[in-house]
Design an enzyme around this catalytic site. Structure first.
Site, PDB file in Angstrom:
ATOM      1  CD  GLU A 234       0.816   6.202   6.227  1.00 20.26           C
ATOM      2  OE1 GLU A 234       2.044   6.133   6.391  1.00 20.26           O
ATOM      3  OE2 GLU A 234       0.118   5.222   5.867  1.00 20.26           O
TER       4      GLU A 234
ATOM      5  CB  CYS B  54      -9.092   5.058   1.111  1.00 20.42           C
ATOM      6  SG  CYS B  54      -7.432   5.307   1.783  1.00 20.42           S
TER       7      CYS B  54
ATOM      8  CG  ASP C 109      -1.785   1.218   1.362  1.00 21.13           C
ATOM      9  OD1 ASP C 109      -2.318   1.661   0.325  1.00 21.13           O
ATOM     10  OD2 ASP C 109      -1.948   1.745   2.474  1.00 21.13           O
ATOM     11  CB  SER C 110       0.194   4.808  -0.490  1.00 22.02           C
ATOM     12  OG  SER C 110      -0.834   4.908   0.479  1.00 22.02           O
TER      13      SER C 110
ATOM     14  CG  HIS D  66      -4.564   4.792   4.893  1.00 20.15           C
ATOM     15  ND1 HIS D  66      -4.108   4.377   3.659  1.00 20.15           N
ATOM     16  CD2 HIS D  66      -3.450   5.135   5.603  1.00 20.15           C
ATOM     17  CE1 HIS D  66      -2.784   4.482   3.625  1.00 20.15           C
ATOM     18  NE2 HIS D  66      -2.358   4.929   4.786  1.00 20.15           N
TER      19      HIS D  66
ATOM     20  CB  CYS E 130      -3.089   0.863  -2.434  1.00 23.42           C
ATOM     21  SG  CYS E 130      -3.105   2.635  -2.723  1.00 23.42           S
TER      22      CYS E 130
END
Ligand code: DGL
Length: 280
Positions: A165, A197, A24-25, A199, A87
């Protein structure tokens, strides 16, 4: 045919003991990794968080493809037998490119628009996603293919990924952002909310709090894992047996706080490796 997967790059037969590469990013893909580990506990897994380059959602599509390829190359060097793009942003902008370039099967993740369209009672569905997912022709296609008869409101959510993050899942600022993004969806009559997403599942409690549970929330880690199982079976690459697979972690970002956030999301201690400079 089962048992016959050949790596298109090396021409060698692939073994089911080789790891599944997941990336993932940043840390969001851990929501997918957890589900893969839960449903496929015998598999060896390697996770890459490209946190040094997150968020992808505000980058140009070319950059997203470039980073995805760099990370995928690293995972290939680690002998990955299958790549999971955990992602949505990388999937909508890079999955076709990865499939065309890589010698191994690639599984992507897309917002759960189709199940949401089937589920809604009001005929209005909200999708929370990154700016680049909202902008993508692939999301528009998904909506016109599967949700033609319902109203889909795609809401870009700048800022949320940065909070996850940083290990912030429910501060005042997170709640303020979530209200800003979700209350107009409720006002428009949405009864179903797609987390587009990876996240965002880590913000589920906060989403529930600000919407007072008035929307059914859908995310995609389970269907993606089922798709991964189909791919493993198709190529005879599923690792069976009782033993627990090994899970290894790499990131393009260093730092104690980053490491701590990662462990919080994985809910276990992690021995974190740094992505080699050649791939950063
Ligand atoms: N977790 C990612 C997704 O599913 C991307 C977040 C980002 O880097 O913007 O879209």
């Amino acid at each position: 045919m089962p048992g016959s997967a050949i790596c298109r790059k090396t021409g060698n037969a692939m073994s089911n003991q080789q790891p599944i590469g997941v990336f993932d990013s940043g840390l969001g893909g851990i929501s997918v990794l957890r589900e893969i580990h839960r449903l496929l506990p015998a598999e060896n897994l390697i996770y890459v968080a490209d946190s040094g380059h997150a968020p992808y959602g505000s980058r140009e599509p070319d950059y997203i493809r470039h980073r995805s390829m760099r990370v995928a190359d690293f995972l290939l060097e680690q002998q990955a037998k299958v790549l999971v793009v955990a992602c949505n942003t990388a999937t909508v902008h890079a999955v076709e490119f990865l499939r065309a370039s890589l010698p191994i099967p690639v599984v992507g993740i897309e917002p759960a628009v189709k199940p949401a369209a089937n589920l809604t009672q009001t005929g209005v569905v909200g999708v929370l996603a990154t700016q680049q997912t909202v902008n993508s022709p692939r999301l528009r296609r998904l909506i016109s293919e599967y949700a033609n008869d319902v109203k889909v409101i795609a809401q870009a959510c700048p800022g949320l990924v940065e909070h996850v993050e940083a290990g912030d899942f429910g501060s005042e600022e997170v709640l303020r952002l979530l209200k800003h993004y979700t209350l107009p969806l409720l006002d428009a009559g949405a009864d179903t909310l797609v987390l587009g997403c990876t996240h965002y599942p880590f913000l589920s409690d906060a989403i529930h709090a600000v919407t007072h549970g008035r929307m059914t929330v859908l995310e995609t880690s389970t269907p993606v894992t089922h798709q991964l199982m189909r791919v493993l079976d198709k190529y005879g690459l599923r690792q069976t047996g009782g033993a627990h697979g090994e899970v290894r972690f790499f990131s393009s970002k260093q730092g104690e706080q980053h490491h701590t956030s990662m462990q919080t999301l994985w809910q276990k201690p992690i021995d974190l490796g740094l992505l080699p400079a050649s791939h950063v």
